[in-house]
Design an enzyme around this catalytic site. Structure first.
Site, PDB file in Angstrom:
ATOM      1  N   LYS A 102       0.774  -1.015  -0.115  1.00 50.69           N
ATOM      2  CA  LYS A 102      -0.078   0.000  -0.167  1.00 50.69           C
ATOM      3  C   LYS A 102       0.984   1.226  -0.097  1.00 50.69           C
ATOM      4  O   LYS A 102       1.826   1.236  -0.609  1.00 50.69           O
ATOM      5  CB  LYS A 102      -1.097  -0.241   1.153  1.00 50.69           C
ATOM      6  CG  LYS A 102      -1.632  -1.365   1.093  1.00 50.69           C
ATOM      7  CD  LYS A 102      -2.885  -1.358   2.301  1.00 50.69           C
ATOM      8  CE  LYS A 102      -3.631  -2.995   2.176  1.00 50.69           C
ATOM      9  NZ  LYS A 102      -4.470  -3.081   3.083  1.00 50.69           N
ATOM     10  N   HIS A 113      -8.336  -3.318  -5.905  1.00 53.27           N
ATOM     11  CA  HIS A 113      -8.345  -3.383  -4.343  1.00 53.27           C
ATOM     12  C   HIS A 113      -9.359  -2.696  -3.921  1.00 53.27           C
ATOM     13  O   HIS A 113      -9.888  -1.559  -4.446  1.00 53.27           O
ATOM     14  CB  HIS A 113      -6.949  -2.906  -3.755  1.00 53.27           C
ATOM     15  CG  HIS A 113      -6.849  -3.238  -2.729  1.00 53.27           C
ATOM     16  ND1 HIS A 113      -7.311  -2.512  -1.622  1.00 53.27           N
ATOM     17  CD2 HIS A 113      -6.112  -4.387  -1.875  1.00 53.27           C
ATOM     18  CE1 HIS A 113      -6.885  -2.918  -0.324  1.00 53.27           C
ATOM     19  NE2 HIS A 113      -6.262  -4.056  -0.781  1.00 53.27           N
ATOM     20  N   GLU A 166      -9.514  -0.640  -1.501  1.00 54.29           N
ATOM     21  CA  GLU A 166      -9.178   0.696  -1.127  1.00 54.29           C
ATOM     22  C   GLU A 166      -9.395   1.603  -2.394  1.00 54.29           C
ATOM     23  O   GLU A 166      -9.665   2.739  -2.188  1.00 54.29           O
ATOM     24  CB  GLU A 166      -7.770   0.793  -0.561  1.00 54.29           C
ATOM     25  CG  GLU A 166      -7.929   0.374   0.692  1.00 54.29           C
ATOM     26  CD  GLU A 166      -6.566  -0.504   1.238  1.00 54.29           C
ATOM     27  OE1 GLU A 166      -5.590  -0.311   0.480  1.00 54.29           O
ATOM     28  OE2 GLU A 166      -6.592  -1.024   2.344  1.00 54.29           O
ATOM     29  N   GLU A 211     -10.916 -10.805  -0.891  1.00 58.04           N
ATOM     30  CA  GLU A 211     -10.652  -9.755   0.315  1.00 58.04           C
ATOM     31  C   GLU A 211     -11.766  -9.323   0.931  1.00 58.04           C
ATOM     32  O   GLU A 211     -12.354  -8.288   0.439  1.00 58.04           O
ATOM     33  CB  GLU A 211      -9.566  -8.730  -0.051  1.00 58.04           C
ATOM     34  CG  GLU A 211      -8.251  -9.260  -0.542  1.00 58.04           C
ATOM     35  CD  GLU A 211      -7.138  -8.263  -0.349  1.00 58.04           C
ATOM     36  OE1 GLU A 211      -6.099  -8.539   0.124  1.00 58.04           O
ATOM     37  OE2 GLU A 211      -7.390  -7.081  -0.676  1.00 58.04           O
ATOM     38  N   GLY A 254      -7.157  -5.083   7.503  1.00 58.84           N
ATOM     39  CA  GLY A 254      -6.327  -4.187   8.490  1.00 58.84           C
ATOM     40  C   GLY A 254      -7.251  -4.228   9.791  1.00 58.84           C
ATOM     41  O   GLY A 254      -7.036  -3.096  10.380  1.00 58.84           O
TER      42      GLY A 254
HETATM   43  P1  13P Z   1      -4.131  -6.806   5.956  1.00 58.77           P
HETATM   44  O1  13P Z   1      -3.444  -7.928   5.718  1.00 58.77           O
HETATM   45  O2  13P Z   1      -3.345  -5.649   6.695  1.00 58.77           O
HETATM   46  O3  13P Z   1      -5.478  -6.950   6.527  1.00 58.77           O
HETATM   47  O4  13P Z   1      -4.580  -6.262   4.447  1.00 58.77           O
HETATM   48  C1  13P Z   1      -4.757  -7.171   3.509  1.00 58.77           C
HETATM   49  C2  13P Z   1      -5.027  -6.432   2.231  1.00 58.77           C
HETATM   50  O5  13P Z   1      -5.447  -5.362   1.952  1.00 58.77           O
HETATM   51  C3  13P Z   1      -4.088  -6.747   1.086  1.00 58.77           C
HETATM   52  O6  13P Z   1      -4.098  -6.302  -0.340  1.00 58.77           O
END
Ligand code: 13P
Length: 251
Positions: free
Chosen positions: A11, A95, A97, A167, A173
């Site tokens: 990220k 993703h 995000e 995901e 997170g």
């Molecule tokens: P985390 O492993 O920090 O939960 O993040 C997952 C993620 O978004 C991987 O692309």
């Protein structure tokens, strides 16, 4: 036989200097993992792509996004020819995000997926439901839409190159990882959707990853599932020590 793939999504973390240290310190790990049939990769910021490639030649280095157009007036964006010039072979697309903060739609992602594949790169296409969708039992409805629109119209010869990451947004997170039962159920569902679109033999060659609070302590439970071929890891991929443990704990 599908291989196991672990990709660290960094990220917006790590300067070039920090990325270089990580790359240098994981050279042996990548070689050892390969002997065990595990492929390792990271997705650094655009600025660190070349740095990581230079200092760890066998690590997969993925971009975190790419624009669908080859060039143009798109301030702040990066194109496929720019990634190809520095020999980047993988790109994360869709993703949550990007979907959430940058309004990436299924239709726009479909353009990206096709252009990335046609340019000879591998998309790591992310899908996943939000917490409210999960609570409303809409997970499969949402995933089916993301897959049928986002992965439509792919050249049949290129389908097998796809990597799809499940995901759940509520697990990213948060430390609230989806149970292995959920991960298997949804990855089997994704494979079933892909079978309907592209046939059984192609769907069986596609690598499916689970992502969302994957840690050294829980990675083995996911990678032993029938339809989960690897992990997309955020937080636990940032430090060499925990990245190493992710791999070591698979034994
Ligand atoms: P985390 O492993 O920090 O939960 O993040 C997952 C993620 O978004 C991987 O692309």
């Amino acid at each position: 036989m599908r291989k196991k793939i672990i990709i660290g999504n960094w990220k917006m973390h790590k300067t070039q200097a920090a990325a270089k240290v990580f790359a240098k310190e994981t050279v042996d790990l990548v070689a050892r993992a390969k002997q065990d049939g595990i492929i390792l990769g990271v997705a650094p910021s655009y600025l660190s792509l070349e740095v990581v490639k230079k200092h760890n030649k066998r690590l997969i280095v993925a971009a975190q996004n790419v624009h669908q157009e080859e060039a143009g007036a798109f301030t702040g964006e990066i194109s496929l020819p720019m990634l190809q010039e520095i020999k980047i072979g993988h790109v994360i697309l869709g993703h949550s995000e990007r979907r959430q903060y940058f309004n990436e739609t299924d239709a726009a992602l479909n353009l990206k997926v096709n252009r990335v594949l046609n340019a000879g790169l591998v998309p790591i296409f992310c899908v996943g439901e939000t917490l409210s969708e999960f609570e409303a039992k809409l997970t499969k409805t949402v995933i089916a839409r993301q897959i049928t629109i986002g992965l439509a119209g792919i050249n049949p010869a290129l389908v097998k190159k796809l990597i799809v990451a499940y995901e759940p947004v509520w697990s990213i997170g948060t430390g609230k990882n989806a149970s292995p039962e959920i991960a298997q159920d949804i990855c089997a569902f994704i494979r079933h959707e892909l079978m309907k679109m592209y046939g059984k033999s192609k769907a069986n060659q596609i690598h499916l990853l689970y992502g969302g609070s994957v840690k050294p302590e829980n990675i083995k439970a996911y990678l032993s599932l029938q339809d989960v071929d690897g992990a997309l890891v955020g937080g636990a991929s940032l430090e060499v020590a925990s990245f190493t443990k992710l791999v070591m704990n698979l034994k």
